[in-house]
Design an enzyme around this catalytic site. Structure first.
Site, PDB file in Angstrom:
ATOM      1  N   PHE A   1     -42.958 -42.233  55.394  1.00 51.35           N
ATOM      2  CA  PHE A   1     -43.318 -42.508  56.790  1.00 51.35           C
ATOM      3  C   PHE A   1     -43.811 -41.216  57.437  1.00 51.35           C
ATOM      4  O   PHE A   1     -43.112 -40.202  57.432  1.00 51.35           O
ATOM      5  CB  PHE A   1     -42.102 -43.055  57.558  1.00 51.35           C
ATOM      6  CG  PHE A   1     -42.400 -43.331  59.008  1.00 51.35           C
ATOM      7  CD1 PHE A   1     -43.130 -44.455  59.374  1.00 51.35           C
ATOM      8  CD2 PHE A   1     -41.968 -42.462  60.003  1.00 51.35           C
ATOM      9  CE1 PHE A   1     -43.436 -44.710  60.705  1.00 51.35           C
ATOM     10  CE2 PHE A   1     -42.263 -42.703  61.346  1.00 51.35           C
ATOM     11  CZ  PHE A   1     -42.995 -43.830  61.697  1.00 51.35           C
ATOM     12  N   GLY A   2     -45.013 -41.265  58.012  1.00 54.73           N
ATOM     13  CA  GLY A   2     -45.573 -40.108  58.722  1.00 54.73           C
ATOM     14  C   GLY A   2     -45.684 -40.409  60.207  1.00 54.73           C
ATOM     15  O   GLY A   2     -46.084 -41.515  60.593  1.00 54.73           O
ATOM     16  N   TYR A   3     -45.305 -39.436  61.037  1.00 55.58           N
ATOM     17  CA  TYR A   3     -45.307 -39.659  62.491  1.00 55.58           C
ATOM     18  C   TYR A   3     -46.025 -38.537  63.244  1.00 55.58           C
ATOM     19  O   TYR A   3     -46.170 -38.605  64.461  1.00 55.58           O
ATOM     20  CB  TYR A   3     -43.856 -39.793  63.015  1.00 55.58           C
ATOM     21  CG  TYR A   3     -43.028 -38.572  62.660  1.00 55.58           C
ATOM     22  CD1 TYR A   3     -42.376 -38.482  61.431  1.00 55.58           C
ATOM     23  CD2 TYR A   3     -42.949 -37.484  63.528  1.00 55.58           C
ATOM     24  CE1 TYR A   3     -41.657 -37.349  61.080  1.00 55.58           C
ATOM     25  CE2 TYR A   3     -42.236 -36.350  63.188  1.00 55.58           C
ATOM     26  CZ  TYR A   3     -41.590 -36.297  61.964  1.00 55.58           C
ATOM     27  OH  TYR A   3     -40.889 -35.160  61.615  1.00 55.58           O
ATOM     28  N   GLY A   4     -46.456 -37.501  62.525  1.00 53.95           N
ATOM     29  CA  GLY A   4     -47.138 -36.367  63.169  1.00 53.95           C
ATOM     30  C   GLY A   4     -48.473 -36.164  62.490  1.00 53.95           C
ATOM     31  O   GLY A   4     -49.283 -37.088  62.378  1.00 53.95           O
ATOM     32  N   SER A   5     -48.678 -34.947  61.959  1.00 53.63           N
ATOM     33  CA  SER A   5     -49.963 -34.685  61.283  1.00 53.63           C
ATOM     34  C   SER A   5     -50.146 -35.593  60.067  1.00 53.63           C
ATOM     35  O   SER A   5     -51.274 -35.842  59.639  1.00 53.63           O
ATOM     36  CB  SER A   5     -50.060 -33.218  60.870  1.00 53.63           C
ATOM     37  OG  SER A   5     -49.116 -32.912  59.866  1.00 53.63           O
TER      38      SER A   5
ATOM     39  N   GLU B   1     -44.711 -29.224  54.344  1.00 53.85           N
ATOM     40  CA  GLU B   1     -43.683 -29.452  55.376  1.00 53.85           C
ATOM     41  C   GLU B   1     -42.529 -28.448  55.264  1.00 53.85           C
ATOM     42  O   GLU B   1     -41.441 -28.700  55.777  1.00 53.85           O
ATOM     43  CB  GLU B   1     -43.145 -30.888  55.258  1.00 53.85           C
ATOM     44  CG  GLU B   1     -44.210 -31.975  55.344  1.00 53.85           C
ATOM     45  CD  GLU B   1     -44.941 -32.011  56.679  1.00 53.85           C
ATOM     46  OE1 GLU B   1     -44.307 -31.769  57.722  1.00 53.85           O
ATOM     47  OE2 GLU B   1     -46.170 -32.262  56.677  1.00 53.85           O
TER      48      GLU B   1
HETATM   49  C1  SIN Z   1     -45.034 -35.965  59.874  1.00 48.43           C
HETATM   50  O1  SIN Z   1     -46.207 -35.947  60.241  1.00 48.43           O
HETATM   51  O2  SIN Z   1     -44.513 -37.030  59.461  1.00 48.43           O
HETATM   52  C2  SIN Z   1     -44.189 -34.730  59.875  1.00 48.43           C
HETATM   53  C3  SIN Z   1     -44.571 -33.694  60.868  1.00 48.43           C
HETATM   54  C4  SIN Z   1     -45.927 -33.099  60.671  1.00 48.43           C
HETATM   55  O3  SIN Z   1     -46.268 -32.712  59.530  1.00 48.43           O
HETATM   56  O4  SIN Z   1     -46.689 -32.984  61.632  1.00 48.43           O
END
Ligand code: SIN
Length: 190
Positions: A24-28, A99
């Site tokens: 699951f990704g929530y940012g970049s 990360e």
């Molecule tokens: C994510 O995107 O899920 C983790 C935070 C990031 O790499 O910005």
């Protein structure tokens, strides 16, 4: 906890033996999929909210002048929308490196838009990591983002790409959009 989490994440064995794992990704990770994946689907998780509370020493800032990037904060009843990727386990070598600045790879349950659920993994930077910055007002966060840059580019680009990706997903996020608004005002004031 040390800011470099590669060694800790390499011990993560929750999905050992699986041929593929949902991430699951929530940012970049929503807007920058620089890794191979088998499938990509909008998804959400519950009990966590997205916040620009993690410091970035290696992508959008430097150790002396950290930028701000998102992490997840536990909040009862909250829903965080993002993008899920079905990946093969060898992809984690790249992701753990990307990360590494404080993020731990943790097991999580995620839901797809058809309400089906799967177990998978997510990278979360916990408050005990040494790059963690914590809460600040949306205006203060925007000011820090406006002046920060690192090897991956300006911190402002991280914010605007994320806000754009959330709009494309049709998911409003008040915290992100408010910071974006402050950043626009700061740009105009220059
Ligand atoms: C994510 O995107 O899920 C983790 C935070 C990031 O790499 O910005």
């Amino acid at each position: 906890m040390t800011a470099n989490t590669i060694a800790i994440n390499q011990q993560m064995d929750a999905f050992n033996g699986h041929h593929s794992v949902w991430l699951f990704g929530y940012g970049s990770l929503i807007y920058k999929a620089d890794f191979p994946y088998l499938e990509r689907r909008p998804a959400c998780i519950t009990g966590w909210t997205r916040r620009f509370w993690q410091g970035s020493h290696d992508h959008r800032g430097t150790p002396d002048a950290p930028g701000r990037v998102v992490t997840l904060i536990e909040q009862a009843g909250a829903v965080c929308h993002g993008m899920a990727y079905l990946i093969t386990p060898e992809v984690f070598a790249h992701l753990d490196h990307r990360e590494k600045n404080g993020y731990l790879r943790l097991a999580i349950s995620m839901s797809f838009t058809d309400a089906s659920k799967v177990q998978g993994l997510v990278y979360i930077a916990m408050p005990d990591n040494s790059a963690y910055l914590g809460a600040a007002s949306e205006q203060e966060i925007a000011r820090q983002i406006a002046r920060s840059a690192g090897p991956s580019g300006p911190n402002a680009a991280y914010l605007t790409l994320l806000a754009h990706a959330l709009r494309e997903l049709g998911q409003a996020d008040a915290h992100i959009f408010e910071i974006e608004q402050h950043l626009t005002l700061l740009d105009r004031a220059e």
